[in-house]
Design a protein around this motif. Structure first.
Motif, PDB file in Angstrom:
ATOM      1  N   ALA A 117     -47.829  29.810  93.619  1.00  0.00           N
ATOM      2  CA  ALA A 117     -48.803  29.849  94.708  1.00  0.00           C
ATOM      3  C   ALA A 117     -49.389  31.254  94.842  1.00  0.00           C
ATOM      4  CB  ALA A 117     -48.142  29.438  96.010  1.00  0.00           C
ATOM      5  N   ARG A 118     -50.590  31.302  95.362  1.00  0.00           N
ATOM      6  CA  ARG A 118     -51.230  32.587  95.578  1.00  0.00           C
ATOM      7  C   ARG A 118     -50.556  33.303  96.734  1.00  0.00           C
ATOM      8  NH1 ARG A 118     -57.601  32.346  95.072  1.00  0.00           N
ATOM      9  NH2 ARG A 118     -57.317  33.932  93.508  1.00  0.00           N
ATOM     10  N   MET A 119     -50.477  34.605  96.616  1.00  0.00           N
ATOM     11  CA  MET A 119     -49.850  35.393  97.665  1.00  0.00           C
ATOM     12  C   MET A 119     -50.912  35.888  98.641  1.00  0.00           C
ATOM     13  SD  MET A 119     -46.812  37.472  95.653  1.00  0.00           S
ATOM     14  CE  MET A 119     -47.671  38.960  95.644  1.00  0.00           C
ATOM     15  N   THR A 120     -50.527  35.965  99.906  1.00  0.00           N
ATOM     16  CA  THR A 120     -51.429  36.505 100.916  1.00  0.00           C
ATOM     17  C   THR A 120     -51.440  38.029 100.803  1.00  0.00           C
ATOM     18  OG1 THR A 120     -49.692  36.700 102.575  1.00  0.00           O
ATOM     19  CG2 THR A 120     -50.874  34.589 102.480  1.00  0.00           C
ATOM     20  N   LYS A 121     -52.339  38.668 101.521  1.00  0.00           N
ATOM     21  CA  LYS A 121     -52.405  40.127 101.500  1.00  0.00           C
ATOM     22  C   LYS A 121     -51.107  40.743 102.009  1.00  0.00           C
ATOM     23  CE  LYS A 121     -57.375  40.605 101.976  1.00  0.00           C
ATOM     24  NZ  LYS A 121     -58.484  41.140 102.789  1.00  0.00           N
ATOM     25  N   GLU A 122     -50.506  40.129 103.027  1.00  0.00           N
ATOM     26  CA  GLU A 122     -49.256  40.643 103.574  1.00  0.00           C
ATOM     27  C   GLU A 122     -48.124  40.536 102.544  1.00  0.00           C
ATOM     28  OE1 GLU A 122     -51.081  38.233 105.226  1.00  0.00           O
ATOM     29  OE2 GLU A 122     -52.033  39.617 106.642  1.00  0.00           O
ATOM     30  N   GLU A 123     -48.073  39.423 101.827  1.00  0.00           N
ATOM     31  CA  GLU A 123     -47.054  39.236 100.802  1.00  0.00           C
ATOM     32  C   GLU A 123     -47.237  40.226  99.660  1.00  0.00           C
ATOM     33  OE1 GLU A 123     -46.056  34.481 101.202  1.00  0.00           O
ATOM     34  OE2 GLU A 123     -47.790  35.104 100.002  1.00  0.00           O
ATOM     35  N   LYS A 124     -48.488  40.452  99.259  1.00  0.00           N
ATOM     36  CA  LYS A 124     -48.760  41.430  98.201  1.00  0.00           C
ATOM     37  C   LYS A 124     -48.319  42.822  98.633  1.00  0.00           C
ATOM     38  CE  LYS A 124     -52.687  39.103  96.085  1.00  0.00           C
ATOM     39  NZ  LYS A 124     -54.132  39.164  95.823  1.00  0.00           N
ATOM     40  N   GLN A 125     -48.620  43.187  99.874  1.00  0.00           N
ATOM     41  CA  GLN A 125     -48.232  44.497 100.374  1.00  0.00           C
ATOM     42  C   GLN A 125     -46.712  44.625 100.463  1.00  0.00           C
ATOM     43  OE1 GLN A 125     -50.304  47.150 100.891  1.00  0.00           O
ATOM     44  NE2 GLN A 125     -48.360  48.241 101.032  1.00  0.00           N
ATOM     45  N   ARG A 126     -46.045  43.559 100.897  1.00  0.00           N
ATOM     46  CA  ARG A 126     -44.592  43.566 100.985  1.00  0.00           C
ATOM     47  C   ARG A 126     -43.976  43.749  99.598  1.00  0.00           C
ATOM     48  NH1 ARG A 126     -43.961  39.697 104.715  1.00  0.00           N
ATOM     49  NH2 ARG A 126     -44.213  38.077 103.157  1.00  0.00           N
ATOM     50  N   GLU A 127     -44.548  43.109  98.574  1.00  0.00           N
ATOM     51  CA  GLU A 127     -44.047  43.267  97.205  1.00  0.00           C
ATOM     52  C   GLU A 127     -44.265  44.686  96.698  1.00  0.00           C
ATOM     53  OE1 GLU A 127     -42.200  41.253  95.263  1.00  0.00           O
ATOM     54  OE2 GLU A 127     -42.112  39.920  96.993  1.00  0.00           O
TER      55      GLU A 127
END
Length: 64
Positions: free
Chosen positions: A2-12
């Motif tokens: 699944a595509r990651m949200t901006k928050e998930e990308k930043q958390r990674e």
């Protein structure tokens, strides 16, 4: 995947930076990396900072 949200990308990105800072030159069992990742992200969700969570996880999973 699944595509990651901006928050998930930043958390990674934050996870990778914290791992590089606190887990560099530390020996881990390769099978512990995924549980470590999940544990750190769960700790961050519960209110800890990424650095606090990473330091605790590195202390728990380190082999050397």
């Amino acid at each position: 995947m699944a595509r990651m949200t901006k928050e998930e990308k930043q958390r990674e990105k934050d996870y990778e930076a914290a791992f590089k800072q606190h887990g560099s030159c530390v020996q881990f069992n390769i099978m512990d990396l995924n549980p470590m990742h999940k544990e750190v992200l769960a700790a961050v969700q519960s209110g800890k900072t990424m650095d606090e969570a990473m330091i605790a996880a590195v202390a728990k999973y380190r082999k050397n």
